[in-house]
Design an enzyme around this catalytic site. Structure first.
Site, PDB file in Angstrom:
ATOM      1  N   ALA B  15      36.404  65.146  -0.005  1.00  0.00           N
ATOM      2  CA  ALA B  15      35.366  64.216  -0.416  1.00  0.00           C
ATOM      3  C   ALA B  15      36.079  63.034  -1.037  1.00  0.00           C
ATOM      4  CB  ALA B  15      34.477  64.855  -1.466  1.00  0.00           C
ATOM      5  N   CYS B  16      35.487  61.864  -1.037  1.00  0.00           N
ATOM      6  CA  CYS B  16      36.327  60.720  -1.327  1.00  0.00           C
ATOM      7  C   CYS B  16      35.568  59.502  -1.786  1.00  0.00           C
ATOM      8  CB  CYS B  16      37.067  60.326  -0.068  1.00  0.00           C
ATOM      9  SG  CYS B  16      37.939  61.685   0.647  1.00  0.00           S
ATOM     10  N   SER B  17      36.354  58.499  -2.170  1.00  0.00           N
ATOM     11  CA  SER B  17      35.783  57.187  -2.409  1.00  0.00           C
ATOM     12  C   SER B  17      36.419  56.216  -1.422  1.00  0.00           C
ATOM     13  CB  SER B  17      36.104  56.738  -3.833  1.00  0.00           C
ATOM     14  OG  SER B  17      37.487  56.826  -4.072  1.00  0.00           O
ATOM     15  N   HIS B 184      41.264  53.967  -0.296  1.00  0.00           N
ATOM     16  CA  HIS B 184      40.701  55.312  -0.242  1.00  0.00           C
ATOM     17  C   HIS B 184      41.232  56.157  -1.386  1.00  0.00           C
ATOM     18  CE1 HIS B 184      40.268  59.483   1.303  1.00  0.00           C
ATOM     19  NE2 HIS B 184      39.155  58.995   1.764  1.00  0.00           N
ATOM     20  N   GLY B 185      40.347  56.891  -2.044  1.00  0.00           N
ATOM     21  CA  GLY B 185      40.750  57.878  -3.055  1.00  0.00           C
ATOM     22  C   GLY B 185      40.283  59.225  -2.557  1.00  0.00           C
TER      23      GLY B 185
END
Ligand code: SF4
Ligand code: SF4
Lengths: 503, 383, 265
Positions: B15-17, B184-185
């Protein structure tokens, strides 16, 4: 000659419950029951009982119990009861053993050794009752790439998509001919297919004129006997299917005995009344793959390239290579029928010993077509032992576009899988042409039962898809990562292209 | 290498930002704001992966393919360089500059190469881009310990294990200037991080950053394999990048049609469309049903001319867009856009499956392309 | 080109207290630090808490069980007012996803737009959004005894409004939507089995989930929503009488047990 065959079933009547209504007497076409006026009692000749459970089901007081004869042969792992009984039967008659329905031996059922995935946390499962859930499926050849012209609102397609069958649920009714089953059974299938937005298949017995109105939901088969194949038949079909083989009896033809060729069947099959209807083992215009291509294109030409053409084969050892050839020969749909596929009549030894389980054939064919980069060019439909929605969804995840159900459909209409279809005396009004028996199946009711079955299965499929976080069936098709094997060898896992559970 | 330890048939999920920022006039800015923005969504990542893609950062080599590689050891480097020399004329080779940074441990060897495909070799393949893709696949699959994580022109990907802001500082991104920055994180759930597994994922000019999990991964991958894409990374993101490459570059679909494949409208909507439109949508789903990305996702897909935001068709993952003059923003959350642009007023939430497309202005785009074209080598087909 | 990001306007976290009023600079504060300050101020009896420079800090207003006024300047993060029980939150810009998640009581007023799943599982209190909302607003909103949640959306809504909705009241005013044109949202009231949704404007049959039905709202129905429309206008301006003059659709669940016939025997 005195028969050494033991009755297969015992029919036990609770005389206290029996009210002498004689329902069983009237219901059993095998003449097991009779009423003795003098004694005011009902008796049974158990040697004739096939275990179809019609009498027990209809007995108003539940006075009847039909059970497998528990008498035991001397224990022996080789010389089992079935083996011995078969030998007695053949010694007494000199005949080839005949049977109906699909193989009943305990070959591994891979469906039961495969489990499905579900989403947890990282990916929400979807509630299919409320959120959209799409089962629509198109069968037919797909292009490798689409060409689109224009920009913005003005875009249009350059590529022409070849004809497709549109299924609202990925389940169709297998080929079962009029002749093998009654008109009422055919009509039930046709009506249910139309109502559910799917298709039924005429089998090789032609199409009764009263069923032409369901043509949009009919796949018309062209088999080696070419019964009832004429211009109208080709014209009315939604798709055509060339039947090369059938899972219950790969490599052999069929035989509808003359006594079953009634006036109606004679008209439908376009053969004289009372003559045997023989389907040769091969098509005599197909001795090789290029001949298959010739027939495929002949059918396309005859129907103005408006209908997809399916080719059905029995699942055998080299199905993968054969399927590849079929795709290259122009088949739009490959129908694979596994060893557990049903039949109205087949030699027992062939039914039970020839062919391979559908799961393995499907996995091999899907793999091969992908390796060759031609999987798009044809849809895969599998048949032969699909018993539940779980089997359907596993088949799809292994790579099938859709499934055919035959036995399950008959069971929905009342069949109890007694395997005596070839006798023509089906007490459930299905595998018979006897008007006294066939009127037991009201097409209205038959269709309702089939619609209910497909509705229920479709719901279950949606539930399982939703559980996997998928809302369109195409995202599961061939998605073998969502499957795991349980208790399978590495070899089996490799063929199925899945991992073992826990891995 | 580490990769083999986690390389399974399966994929990992995360899952990410995500955050993207583009100046549509092609004016360049440094990596500072994008680092600030992605750091603002720290809650969405867990320090096991962060990365950036930047376009326009190598103007002096605009016409050359820039391969950015991570190596486990010198041996892998030697083998790769040997291979590169065989297929390309290597116009530049250098260590990617980094600085030690807390939270970024055990980096691999990081090198970049500016490459011109050898004419005679490239001509054997119909398209020079295909030739480059094959070279990337070759290194990633065949050379143990080497991994190409960026292979476009005038662009680069910078990624690794750590929080994105640390990765950004590690790669000294404030020293680069680009007109598109994507970040992207990552919040992977089941793997120890591997540097190559961080986002963005890149092939040629395409970069993808992605939030969510694709339930259809298994079939997406098998479909792409039919077209010669070998998925080495086991991430959803990889299949998205290949899918975009297949649909847009190789099959020539528009970005809109690509979105219609990846996030296809529901049949009930298609059934209500006017005939021509319906025909197109039905054909797209029939043909490319195996590329439908099913399950929750939001992605930012970028190339030298575009930055595209897209969510799944029922928008199970968040995505917000904003526009302020020449700047376009796409983000998992609204706040970071405002954090880097205090005068931003126009923001909106796109419909599920409807792409947000930010495009380089026509004139700028031409310059960008022509710059590349003059020196770029063309295969016989495209000549 | 140089883009300046101002990280340092004012010292973060400095309290300024003037008779019951507390001001907090949230700049660069992690949500836990910020929320601890807010909770601390609330516990000490502050009546007004003003938070400046909010950029994405989550859970503001959660865990406070008294009626304190919290004013947010900036864009609060996800789950604003989640599980909230009492406070009144005012936001001067847009809000992100999950506003009022499982909220029990209190009021949230957003002077902008809100993201997805506004009022998810909300059981009580009121939420007013001046502009539109994202996907799945009022998903699984429910009511229980005296609890009856209210969500008023000034603008448009995106798909799946009122999904699985089990109770409560949703009012969509569609302001700024041109003329009488239909709402664009799809799958409205999918799986709905309780509560009411009022929409000012048209919705076509195909935009409704199969469990929802729509009728023209009667005058009596409109009385039900009037006080909330007035409250909306009180916050954001506009003429409530003018708004109430238009036609409203009333959406309701066809059945409280939409899936009764699903299972065999
Ligand atoms: S054949 Fe069927 S109907 Fe006849 S006795 Fe046996 S079970 Fe009953
Ligand atoms: S169709 Fe009739 S005869 Fe055949 S197995 Fe079923 S019940 Fe028996």
């Amino acid at each position: 000659m005195k028969s050494y065959i033991l009755p297969q079933y015992l029919v036990e009547r609770d005389d206290y419950r029996c009210i002498r209504c004689e329902v069983c007497v009237r219901q059993c076409a095998f003449d097991v029951h009779w009423y003795d006026e003098e004694e005011d009692a009902v008796f049974a000749d158990e040697s004739k009982c096939v275990g179809c459970l019609r009498c027990a089901t209809l007995c108003p007081t539940n006075a009847l119990v039909v059970r497998h004869n528990p008498t035991e042969h001397p224990p022996n792992a080789n010389w089992t009861r079935d083996v011995l009984q078969n030998i007695y039967k053949q010694a007494e008659t000199g005949g080839v053993l005949l049977t109906g329905m699909g193989c009943d031996r305990d070959y591994p059922i891979y469906w039961d050794r495969i489990v499905l995935d579900a989403s947890q946390v990282t990916n929400p499962s979807i509630d299919p009752l409320r959120e959209p859930m799409e089962l629509r499926t198109y069968l037919g050849a797909k292009p490798d790439a689409l060409q689109v012209e224009g920009k913005g609102k003005k875009v249009s397609l350059r590529t022409r998509i070849t004809p497709q069958l549109r299924l609202e649920t990925p389940i169709m009714f297998s080929a079962i001919s009029y002749g093998a089953i009654s008109f009422n059974a055919c009509e039930s299938l046709a009506r249910a297919a139309a109502e559910m937005g799917t298709y039924y298949n005429t089998g090789e017995g032609g199409l009764h004129r009263d069923l032409y109105k369901y043509g949009d939901h009919t796949i018309c088969q062209v088999a080696s006997g070419r019964f009832g194949v004429h211009a109208d038949y080709l014209e009315v079909a939604a798709a055509l299917e060339i039947k090369i083989g059938q899972g219950a009896k790969p490599g052999i033809g069929g035989h509808l005995p003359g006594e079953k060729v009634s006036a109606e069947i004679s008209r439908t099959r376009m053969i004289p009344k009372g003559t045997d209807a023989l389907s040769p083992a091969p098509h005599h215009d197909i001795y090789s793959i290029e001949d298959l291509a010739q027939l495929i294109y002949a059918l396309k030409e005859a129907t103005h390239w408006k209908k997809p053409v399916s080719v059905k084969i029995a699942a055998v050892h080299n199905s993968a290579a054969i399927a590849s050839g079929m795709v290259r020969a122009g088949a739009d749909i490959i129908a694979l029928d596994g060893i557990r596929g049903g039949t109205g009549a087949a030699p027992t030894m062939i039914r039970d010993n020839v062919g391979i389980p559908i799961e393995l054939a499907l996995a091999a064919v899907d793999d091969r077509l992908r390796q060759e980069g031609i999987r798009n060019r044809a849809s895969i439909v599998v048949a032969g032992g699909i018993r539940s929605s779980a089997d359907v969804i596993k088949a799809i995840a292994l790579g099938a576009d859709a499934v055919y159900i035959g036995t399950a459909a008959l069971v929905a209409m009342g069949c109890h899988v007694c395997q005596k279809c070839y006798t023509g005396k089906c007490n459930w009004g299905i595998a018979t042409q006897d008007p006294y028996l066939s009127k037991r199946l009201n097409p209205e009711v038959g269709a309702r039962r089939l619609v209910n079955l497909l509705t229920a299965w479709s719901h279950e499929i949606m539930e399982m898809l939703g559980g996997m976080g998928i809302n369109a069936v195409e995202s599961l098709r061939g998605n073998r990562l969502r499957l795991r094997g349980v208790g399978l060898s590495q070899e089996e896992l490799d063929i199925l292209g899945i991992k073992h559970a826990g891995a | 290498m580490l990769r083999s330890a986690f390389c399974r048939d399966d994929k990992d999920f995360s899952a990410c930002s995500i955050f993207g920022m583009m100046n549509m006039r092609g004016e360049k800015f440094d990596g500072g704001p994008v680092i600030t923005a992605i750091a603002n969504m720290k809650e969405r990542s867990n320090g096991l992966g962060g990365g950036f893609a930047a376009y326009g950062i190598y103007p002096q080599y605009a016409d050359l393919y820039c391969f950015q590689l991570m190596y486990d050891d010198e041996g892998a480097k030697e083998e790769t360089e040997e291979f590169l020399k065989g297929s390309f004329s290597v116009e530049g080779a250098e260590v990617i500059p980094t600085r030690p940074c807390e939270g970024v441990d055990d980096p691999p060897l990081l090198w970049r190469y500016f490459l011109q495909p050898r004419e005679n070799l490239a001509c054997e393949v119909a398209d020079v881009d295909d030739f480059v893709v094959r070279a990337v696949m070759h290194i990633n699959v065949r050379i143990d310990g080497a991994f190409v994580f960026s292979s476009g022109k005038n662009m680069g990907v910078f990624k690794g294990v750590g929080f994105p802001e640390d990765i950004g500082r590690f790669f000294r991104l404030e020293e680069y200037e680009g007109y598109i920055w994507v970040a992207h994180g990552r919040f992977p759930t089941n793997t120890q991080g591997w540097w190559g597994g961080a986002h963005p994922f890149n092939i040629l000019d395409w970069s993808v950053v992605h939030n969510g999990e694709i339930s259809s991964y298994g079939i997406n991958r098998r479909y792409l394999e039919m077209f010669g894409y070998i998925c080495t990374l086991h991430t959803d993101t990889e299949v998205i990048a290949y899918a975009v490459d297949l649909l847009v570059r190789r099959h020539g679909l528009s970005v809109e049609d690509m979105a219609r494949v990846l996030a296809a409208p529901l049949w009930t909507e298609i059934d209500r469309m006017p005939e021509r439109e319906r025909e197109l949508h039905v054909a797209l789903r029939q043909t490319y049903g195996s590329l439908l990305l099913n399950g929750p996702f939001s992605v930012i897909i970028s190339n030298r001319g575009q930055m595209i935001g897209l969510t799944d068709r029922i928008r199970l993952r968040p995505l917000v867009a904003g526009r302020n003059g020449d700047f376009m923003y796409i983000s998992s959350e609204e706040a970071p856009m405002h954090l880097v642009d205090d005068t931003l007023r126009e923001t909106w939430i796109p419909q599920g499956g409807a792409p947000i497309v930010a495009e380089l202005e026509e004139s700028t785009r031409k310059e960008e392309e022509e710059g590349a074209k003059v020196l770029s080598l063309r295969g016989p087909d495209s000549a | 080109m140089k883009i300046e990001v101002d990280h340092h306007s004012g010292l973060p976290g400095v309290f300024v207290r003037v008779d019951g009023k507390v001001r907090i600079n949230a700049r660069q504060l992690h949500y836990r630090e910020l929320n601890n300050m807010i909770k601390g101020a609330a516990a000490e009896g502050a009546e007004e808490i003003v938070v400046d420079n909010v950029y994405g800090q989550r859970y503001i207003g959660s865990g406070i069980r008294r009626a304190v006024n919290i004013t947010v300047h900036g864009v609060p993060g996800n789950d604003l007012g989640a599980f909230m029980d009492g406070p009144r939150i005012t936001v001067d810009r847009n809000a992100q996803d999950g506003v009022g998640n499982t909220m029990n009581s209190g009021v949230i007023v957003v002077h902008g737009r809100a993201g997805d799943i506004v009022a998810m599982g909300m059981r009580g209190g009121r939420i007013f959004i001046r502009e539109g909302v994202g996907y799945r607003a009022a998903i699984h909103m429910k009511e229980y005894r005296k609890f009856r949640p209210v969500l008023v959306i000034g603008g448009e809504t995106q798909d799946f409004l009122g999904e699985y909705m089990a109770g409560g009241l949703v009012i969509v005013l569609g302001l700024g939507k041109k003329g009488k044109a239909s709402f664009a949202a799809r799958h409205i009231g999918t799986g709905m089995h309780g509560g009411l949704i009022f929409m000012r404007g048209m919705v076509e049959e195909h935009q409704l989930g199969k469990e929802a039905a729509a009728v023209q709202a009667s005058d009596e129905d409109k009385e039900l929503i009037r006080p909330f429309v007035e409250e909306y206008a009180g916050y954001f301006g506009g003429d409530p009488r003018e708004i109430m003059r238009s036609g409203f659709l009333k959406l309701f669940a066809k059945s409280h047990r939409p899936f009764g016939g699903l299972y065999a025997y």
